[in-house]
Design an enzyme around this catalytic site. Structure first.
Site, PDB file in Angstrom:
ATOM      1  N   GLU A 172       0.818  -1.230   0.000  1.00 34.11           N
ATOM      2  CA  GLU A 172       0.000   0.000   0.000  1.00 34.11           C
ATOM      3  C   GLU A 172       0.846   1.271   0.000  1.00 34.11           C
ATOM      4  O   GLU A 172       0.626   2.169   0.822  1.00 34.11           O
ATOM      5  CB  GLU A 172      -0.923   0.009   1.231  1.00 34.11           C
ATOM      6  CG  GLU A 172      -1.948  -1.098   1.228  1.00 34.11           C
ATOM      7  CD  GLU A 172      -2.965  -0.975   2.363  1.00 34.11           C
ATOM      8  OE1 GLU A 172      -2.813  -0.107   3.248  1.00 34.11           O
ATOM      9  OE2 GLU A 172      -3.923  -1.766   2.367  1.00 34.11           O
ATOM     10  N   GLU A 184      -5.572  -8.728   1.042  1.00 32.59           N
ATOM     11  CA  GLU A 184      -6.189  -8.255   2.295  1.00 32.59           C
ATOM     12  C   GLU A 184      -7.666  -8.064   1.991  1.00 32.59           C
ATOM     13  O   GLU A 184      -8.022  -7.189   1.199  1.00 32.59           O
ATOM     14  CB  GLU A 184      -5.592  -6.919   2.756  1.00 32.59           C
ATOM     15  CG  GLU A 184      -4.241  -7.068   3.412  1.00 32.59           C
ATOM     16  CD  GLU A 184      -3.725  -5.769   4.036  1.00 32.59           C
ATOM     17  OE1 GLU A 184      -4.523  -5.024   4.653  1.00 32.59           O
ATOM     18  OE2 GLU A 184      -2.524  -5.512   3.894  1.00 32.59           O
TER      19      GLU A 184
HETATM   20  O1  AHR Z   1      -4.539  -5.279   8.025  1.00 27.81           O
HETATM   21  C1  AHR Z   1      -4.345  -4.058   8.647  1.00 27.81           C
HETATM   22  C2  AHR Z   1      -3.689  -3.035   7.747  1.00 27.81           C
HETATM   23  O2  AHR Z   1      -4.574  -2.700   6.716  1.00 27.81           O
HETATM   24  C3  AHR Z   1      -2.446  -3.465   7.036  1.00 27.81           C
HETATM   25  O3  AHR Z   1      -1.300  -3.319   7.812  1.00 27.81           O
HETATM   26  C4  AHR Z   1      -2.407  -2.548   5.847  1.00 27.81           C
HETATM   27  O4  AHR Z   1      -1.777  -3.124   4.743  1.00 27.81           O
HETATM   28  C5  AHR Z   1      -3.859  -2.221   5.593  1.00 27.81           C
HETATM   29  O5  AHR Z   1      -4.064  -0.864   5.467  1.00 27.81           O
END
Ligand code: AHR
Length: 500
Positions: free
Chosen positions: A172, A291
């Site tokens: 990210e 994610e």
């Molecule tokens: O999963 C929590 C956070 O969410 C992670 O560290 C990040 O990659 C995302 O913004």
């Protein structure tokens, strides 16, 4: 109300890559320390890993785990986490404003992954470090011996190389919160050069390049396009992240958000195709949705706590410990259906995260463990959603919500098992009020018999599982009706129906 679905052997979406049932472990809160690892816990094994957690992770059958972050990676120095434990430095982690003790690092992670039968997706820090550090870590992990870093690993007691196949380039990096935030072009160049060099050093690896932090970020779209433009030949997967929120407490709208999830995957898929034409490339880039989940219950308070901590830098505090409720489990189930429906594009995915942090598995001290509501759709989909994904033709009543129109109340996909002896339908009834009476047409599958129907239902959308009341939201075994041509789904329910 009434609905109809058709599943036919010929309506193949794709063979499912089992890595879509992957997860994510970050040095964040109590995910690692107090979750996976706690030498003081009565269930701890000889390496200090909690056996109760290992058992629960094994239930979920997780093929791949992304680590060690997440935002944590932005200031992570992998060398701090290898070698004699008593010599490992404590370092500030700027992502979550905590102290990282480095007691768990690359080698311990790999030990733990063996215990849970998962392979690693290892993320390298390209925000504040760079190409050389990535190459050194790759050499440390994957070369047999004979170089400085591979011999260093051997000297740390790991004679055999870890041979990690899947490597992720940062995380990210367009996020304004990242230490070492990058513009689309800056990231595209560093991703290209890192991937190129890593593949030159080890031709067996695959590369996951970081997508934008999310659809709502200003750089979204431009980020992915610039990245593929610059780095096309070196990328195997493009990483996407998606968390859903229901701050308005609008269940109908919350459940409809998985339409946007579908759209998100499809539009990035189209961009990938466009770039393939534009770049005259033969390289297929797939999606790593590494994610995905619901995240909002604790978000505001956690961010305020971190912001207001002042001089306090705790070690493994409680953070992002979402008390997932029943409707969150429905959304998680619907996101899994969407992943299956897009299994021609999505070859890797990771629910974020695995233990305590945004997690299906929760722990407390003294060997106490319970399962958050989202555990159940993940468990059943991972167990029975392996084989070939089959597209459904669905005729369903529709509803309108705050942000969406024409939302089908019935969402479903089917999976033909690897040995082709079973067909499993995953289905959701999103209606808040109406039971759904479905006429099922299995066409070329011939005569099928229902052998199991599991349903997640609850009268209270806000029902949660807790340490003291762990079984509040639990799947139920429904009465099996031998005829396969008719199915009833309760209002607001996630279902798994197996046929033979
Ligand atoms: O999963 C929590 C956070 O969410 C992670 O560290 C990040 O990659 C995302 O913004």
């Amino acid at each position: 109300s009434k609905a109809r679905f058709i599943f036919d052997k010929d309506y193949i979406i794709s063979r499912i890559d089992n890595r879509i049932y992957g997860s994510f472990v970050e040095n964040l809160g109590r995910c690692v320390y107090g979750g996976i690892y706690d030498p003081q816990d009565p269930t701890a094994d000889s390496d200090g890993f909690r056996q109760d957690v290992i058992d629960a992770v094994n239930e979920l059958n997780v093929p791949m785990i992304r680590l060690p972050g997440g935002n944590f990676v932005a200031t992570y120095i992998w060398e701090d986490g290898v070698g004699p434990r008593d010599k490992r430095p404590r370092k500030p982690d700027l992502a979550w404003k905590c102290i990282e003790t480095n007691q768990i690092g690359t080698n311990e992670y790999m030990d733990w992954l063996q215990k849970v039968g998962a392979e690693a997706m290892m993320t390298v820090n390209v925000g504040t470090r760079g190409i050389l550090d990535a190459l050194n870590l790759l050499d440390y992990c994957n070369r047999e011996s004979g170089t400085y870093y591979s011999d260093l690993r051997v000297s740390h007691g790991y004679k055999k190389p870890h041979r990690i196949k899947t490597w992720a380039i940062g995380n990210e990096l367009d996020g304004v919160w990242q230490v070492g935030q990058q513009t689309p072009f800056e990231y595209a160049r560093i991703a290209r050069e890192t991937a190129k060099a890593m593949k030159r050093q080890d031709g067996s690896i695959e590369i996951v390049a970081a997508g934008s932090a999310g659809q709502e970020y200003p750089t979204f779209g431009d980020w992915e396009q610039t990245l593929i433009q610059e780095a096309h030949p070196y990328i195997d997967y493009l990483s996407l992240h998606q968390y859903y929120l229901n701050v308005e407490k609008d269940t109908a709208n919350f459940l409809a958000k998985t339409l946007a999830f579908d759209d998100y995957i499809k539009s990035i898929g189209s961009l990938i195709d466009y770039m393939k034409v534009k770049n005259k490339s033969h390289n297929n880039i797939y999606i790593s949705l590494d994610e995905w989940n619901v995240w909002y219950h604790t978000r505001k308070d956690d961010m305020a706590t971190i912001r207001d901590r002042g001089d306090e830098w705790p070690i493994a505090p409680r953070l992002l410990e979402e008390p997932y409720n029943f409707e969150d489990a429905l959304v998680a189930g619907a996101m899994l259906i969407a992943l299956l429906r897009n299994s021609d594009r999505v070859k890797i995915a990771a629910y974020a995260q695995l233990v305590n942090v945004l997690a299906p598995i929760m722990t407390d001290k003294k060997g106490q463990l319970w399962k958050n509501t989202i555990f159940y759709p993940i468990y059943y989909t991972s167990k029975f959603g392996r084989g070939t994904a089959i597209q459904g033709v669905i005729d369903s009543p529709k509803y309108d919500s705050k942000d969406f129109t024409d939302v089908p109340v019935l969402d479903a996909v089917a999976v033909l098992s690897e040995d082709e002896t079973e067909l499993t339908v995953f289905a959701i009834n999103k209606s808040l009020t109406d039971r759904l009476d479905i006429q099922c047409d299995f066409r070329s599958f011939g005569r099928l018999e229902m052998i199991q129907h599991v349903s997640l239902e609850n009268e209270d959308v806000y029902a949660v599982n807790t340490l003291t009341n762990p079984d509040c939201v639990m799947p139920k075994d429904k009465k099996v009706t031998p005829e396969a041509n008719h199915l009833v789904l309760e209002s607001l329910s996630w279902n798994m129906i197996r046929y033979k």
